[in-house]
Design a protein around this motif. Structure first.
Motif, PDB file in Angstrom:
ATOM      1  N   GLY A  84       2.551   9.322  -6.119  1.00 56.43           N
ATOM      2  CA  GLY A  84       3.491  10.677  -5.791  1.00 56.43           C
ATOM      3  C   GLY A  84       4.317  11.244  -6.482  1.00 56.43           C
ATOM      4  O   GLY A  84       4.725  12.539  -6.651  1.00 56.43           O
ATOM      5  N   GLU A  85       5.373   9.742  -6.672  1.00 49.16           N
ATOM      6  CA  GLU A  85       6.756  10.446  -7.954  1.00 49.16           C
ATOM      7  C   GLU A  85       6.472  10.489  -9.014  1.00 49.16           C
ATOM      8  O   GLU A  85       6.542  11.706  -9.434  1.00 49.16           O
ATOM      9  N   ILE A  86       4.405   9.841  -9.625  1.00 52.00           N
ATOM     10  CA  ILE A  86       4.039  10.457 -10.688  1.00 52.00           C
ATOM     11  C   ILE A  86       3.544  11.699 -10.496  1.00 52.00           C
ATOM     12  O   ILE A  86       4.381  12.668 -11.784  1.00 52.00           O
ATOM     13  N   TYR A  87       3.821  12.442  -9.343  1.00 50.10           N
ATOM     14  CA  TYR A  87       2.796  13.993  -9.398  1.00 50.10           C
ATOM     15  C   TYR A  87       3.770  14.800  -8.992  1.00 50.10           C
ATOM     16  O   TYR A  87       2.972  16.506  -8.662  1.00 50.10           O
ATOM     17  N   GLY A  88       4.545  13.884  -8.732  1.00 54.78           N
ATOM     18  CA  GLY A  88       5.996  15.533  -8.057  1.00 54.78           C
ATOM     19  C   GLY A  88       5.378  15.884  -6.505  1.00 54.78           C
ATOM     20  O   GLY A  88       5.842  17.137  -5.926  1.00 54.78           O
ATOM     21  N   ALA A  89       4.530  14.843  -5.620  1.00 50.87           N
ATOM     22  CA  ALA A  89       4.841  15.273  -4.274  1.00 50.87           C
ATOM     23  C   ALA A  89       6.509  15.134  -3.679  1.00 50.87           C
ATOM     24  O   ALA A  89       7.084  14.389  -3.513  1.00 50.87           O
ATOM     25  N   ASP A  90       6.478  16.259  -2.540  1.00 47.01           N
ATOM     26  CA  ASP A  90       7.182  15.514  -1.672  1.00 47.01           C
ATOM     27  C   ASP A  90       7.459  14.799  -0.946  1.00 47.01           C
ATOM     28  O   ASP A  90       8.479  14.198  -0.508  1.00 47.01           O
ATOM     29  N   LYS A  91       5.965  14.556  -0.384  1.00 48.69           N
ATOM     30  CA  LYS A  91       6.294  13.654   0.854  1.00 48.69           C
ATOM     31  C   LYS A  91       4.964  13.398   0.942  1.00 48.69           C
ATOM     32  O   LYS A  91       4.315  13.760  -0.174  1.00 48.69           O
ATOM     33  N   LEU A  92       5.130  12.299   1.816  1.00 56.00           N
ATOM     34  CA  LEU A  92       3.445  11.435   2.045  1.00 56.00           C
ATOM     35  C   LEU A  92       3.090  12.203   3.758  1.00 56.00           C
ATOM     36  O   LEU A  92       4.281  12.733   4.543  1.00 56.00           O
ATOM     37  N   ILE A  93       1.983  12.354   4.041  1.00 58.12           N
ATOM     38  CA  ILE A  93       0.959  13.538   4.580  1.00 58.12           C
ATOM     39  C   ILE A  93       0.133  13.470   5.420  1.00 58.12           C
ATOM     40  O   ILE A  93      -0.983  12.215   4.621  1.00 58.12           O
ATOM     41  N   MET A 103       1.041  -0.944  -0.201  1.00 61.81           N
ATOM     42  CA  MET A 103      -0.057   0.201   0.064  1.00 61.81           C
ATOM     43  C   MET A 103       0.986   1.235   0.151  1.00 61.81           C
ATOM     44  O   MET A 103       0.710   2.148  -0.619  1.00 61.81           O
ATOM     45  N   ILE A 104       1.827   1.323   1.480  1.00 62.20           N
ATOM     46  CA  ILE A 104       2.576   2.649   0.319  1.00 62.20           C
ATOM     47  C   ILE A 104       3.524   2.577  -0.257  1.00 62.20           C
ATOM     48  O   ILE A 104       3.723   3.964  -0.570  1.00 62.20           O
ATOM     49  N   LYS A 105       3.997   1.428  -1.282  1.00 60.53           N
ATOM     50  CA  LYS A 105       3.963   1.844  -2.592  1.00 60.53           C
ATOM     51  C   LYS A 105       3.631   1.868  -3.530  1.00 60.53           C
ATOM     52  O   LYS A 105       4.074   2.881  -4.171  1.00 60.53           O
ATOM     53  N   LEU A 106       2.355   1.877  -3.261  1.00 61.19           N
ATOM     54  CA  LEU A 106       1.149   2.464  -4.370  1.00 61.19           C
ATOM     55  C   LEU A 106       1.139   3.786  -4.025  1.00 61.19           C
ATOM     56  O   LEU A 106       0.710   4.904  -4.948  1.00 61.19           O
ATOM     57  N   LEU A 107       1.433   4.349  -2.829  1.00 56.91           N
ATOM     58  CA  LEU A 107       1.044   5.957  -3.542  1.00 56.91           C
ATOM     59  C   LEU A 107       2.317   6.413  -3.063  1.00 56.91           C
ATOM     60  O   LEU A 107       2.647   7.511  -3.926  1.00 56.91           O
ATOM     61  N   VAL A 108       3.717   5.683  -2.798  1.00 54.42           N
ATOM     62  CA  VAL A 108       4.667   6.748  -3.078  1.00 54.42           C
ATOM     63  C   VAL A 108       4.514   6.350  -4.756  1.00 54.42           C
ATOM     64  O   VAL A 108       5.227   7.610  -5.105  1.00 54.42           O
ATOM     65  N   ASN A 109       4.193   5.645  -5.177  1.00 52.02           N
ATOM     66  CA  ASN A 109       4.776   5.470  -6.730  1.00 52.02           C
ATOM     67  C   ASN A 109       3.768   6.705  -7.676  1.00 52.02           C
ATOM     68  O   ASN A 109       3.861   7.676  -8.162  1.00 52.02           O
ATOM     69  N   THR A 146      -0.868  10.390   2.482  1.00 54.34           N
ATOM     70  CA  THR A 146      -1.672  10.472   1.301  1.00 54.34           C
ATOM     71  C   THR A 146      -0.666  11.488   0.726  1.00 54.34           C
ATOM     72  O   THR A 146       0.413  12.368   1.965  1.00 54.34           O
ATOM     73  N   PRO A 147      -0.362  10.865  -0.450  1.00 50.58           N
ATOM     74  CA  PRO A 147       0.676  11.993  -1.191  1.00 50.58           C
ATOM     75  C   PRO A 147       0.656  13.464  -1.386  1.00 50.58           C
ATOM     76  O   PRO A 147      -0.647  13.343  -2.026  1.00 50.58           O
ATOM     77  N   ASN A 148       1.921  13.989  -1.505  1.00 49.74           N
ATOM     78  CA  ASN A 148       1.213  15.689  -0.713  1.00 49.74           C
ATOM     79  C   ASN A 148       1.963  16.460  -2.453  1.00 49.74           C
ATOM     80  O   ASN A 148       2.738  16.805  -2.953  1.00 49.74           O
ATOM     81  N   TYR A 149       0.179  16.480  -3.134  1.00 47.71           N
ATOM     82  CA  TYR A 149       0.289  16.665  -4.377  1.00 47.71           C
ATOM     83  C   TYR A 149      -1.026  17.342  -4.473  1.00 47.71           C
ATOM     84  O   TYR A 149      -1.823  17.240  -3.608  1.00 47.71           O
TER      85      TYR A 149
END
Ligand code: F3S
Length: 394
Positions: free
Chosen positions: A30-39, A22-28, A170-173
């Protein structure tokens, strides 16, 4: 993307297979959309609940997640299911459909989600606060909490909202960032809006602005139910996840609208929207409650049918909680006496109404009018509550 020490542990599988997935899904994402971190998020709302929408693959995936011990970390509600979870039999849903639907519901229950299947969680005990970050997945609910409450959510998909509920982040974007919440197009409304006009306006504006953020002017007042209808239709015909209404929604006064593109919506534009959405003539069934009806909307229908007899089926879709209140208030009895039903946990779009023998469905919702032809192969009659009830009383 930066991951804190706790996130790293989950990412490295120290908290089990499911949390890692689940965290890998969120990180992926986030990386697609340019998030800096999880919030951290305050709550989640998960979609993809109806067996009609997710079928066997979705059901088996969710059962697998539940079997592996996944538990939500934040208050999580689920979207409408494919049937009334209690009265499915009397409404005509098949045994086979019900068995599969209940397996899905059971998987969510085992994960710790609150089994109140609704697209208006904010009317039933899941209300974010202003500026709270959340991860919600149902487009009308997203629009409502972003715009009317001022909470922050992206348009999550079923899997990303599920992952966010299990991780609690959730990813921050996107709409979590202040700079992405600014108005992009000004919409001047020239008509004084009544009832189904809110859905017609939403349908029209969603089509025109697509996924931009509209800033409405000319709307003097708006009830919560009207804003929910407006946002729902814009999210359906376009992909609007946030809108501002001058003098009404909480972030409208923060907007600078100089130099923005402008659109004017006239009386005749709205009449054309009605023409486009009305693809049918004689309804086989009338269904209110898209988004799920508030207690006030149920009361409006109860008053409209009181002492009358309906010659066609009439449903009001709502949450279980609203139905309970309607029972206590006697609204359910009034509606049933006229021949109608209050249907909980589902709606006209996510339930298989096309399999119940209906070909033309009448609604007062711009969102439902927009989705019913594609999702349920229905012709649509789109009018106000009074007009529709007038069409089906004996
Ligand atoms: Fe809700 Fe179904 Fe409408 S989920 S917003 S009632 S299409």
């Amino acid at each position: 993307m930066y991951l804190g020490p706790d996130d790293e542990k989950i990412f490295n599988g120290e908290e089990g297979e499911i949390r890692e997935k689940m965290i890998k899904l969120l990180v992926n994402l986030g990386e697609i959309y340019g998030a800096d971190k999880l919030i951290p998020i305050g709550s989640a709302q998960v979609s993809g609940i109806s067996y009609k929408s997710i079928g066997d693959p979705g059901m088996e995936f969710l059962e697998d997640v539940a079997d592996k011990g996944a538990k939500v970390r934040v208050l999580t509600y689920i979207n409408p299911a494919g049937m009334d979870l209690e009265n499915w039999r009397e409404l005509g849903f098949s045994e086979d459909f019900a068995v599969h639907q209940m397996r899905i519901i059971d998987a969510f229950r085992r994960m710790g989600m609150v089994i109140t299947a609704t697209c208006t969680p904010y009317l039933s005990g899941n209300v974010p606060r202003f500026r709270e970050h959340v991860a919600w997945a149902e487009s009308s609910a997203i629009s409502f909490i972003n715009s009317v409450i001022g909470a922050r959510t992206n348009r999550e998909g079923g899997p990303s909202a599920l992952a966010a509920s299990i991780i609690g982040k959730t990813p921050n974007y996107g709409l979590h960032l202040e700079e992405n919440r600014r108005a992009e197009v000004v919409v001047d409304v020239e008509r004084e809006l009544k009832e189904s006009d809110w859905g017609a306006l939403g349908y029209l504006v969603g089509k025109m602005v697509k996924n931009k953020i509209p800033y409405f002017r000319g709307i003097k007042n708006a009830r919560v139910d009207e804003l929910k209808a407006l946002g729902a239709a814009m999210a359906a015909s376009g992909a609007v996840a946030l809108y501002h209404v001058e003098g009404i929604t909480p972030e409208a006064h923060l907007q600078s609208i100089d130099g923005l593109e402008r659109i004017t919506v006239t009386d005749s534009d709205l009449e054309k929207a009605y023409e486009t959405l009305n693809t049918g003539k004689e309804p086989d069934i009338v269904i209110f409650g898209c988004p799920h009806a508030s207690i006030e909307e149920i009361n409006t229908v109860a008053k409209a049918v009181e002492g009358k007899r309906l010659k066609k089926p009439l449903w009001i879709c709502t949450s279980r909680a609203m139905k309970e209140v309607a029972n206590r208030m006697g609204y359910t009895q009034t509606i049933e006496k006229a021949g109608g039903k209050i249907v909980a946990d589902t709606c006209m779009v996510v339930s298989p109404i096309e399999e119940l023998g209906f070909k033309t469905t009448a609604v007062n919702s711009g969102k439902a009018a927009c989705y019913l032809p594609g999702f349920c192969k229905q012709n649509v009659v789109f009018k106000s509550v009074d007009e529709l009830i007038g069409m089906v009383v004996e």
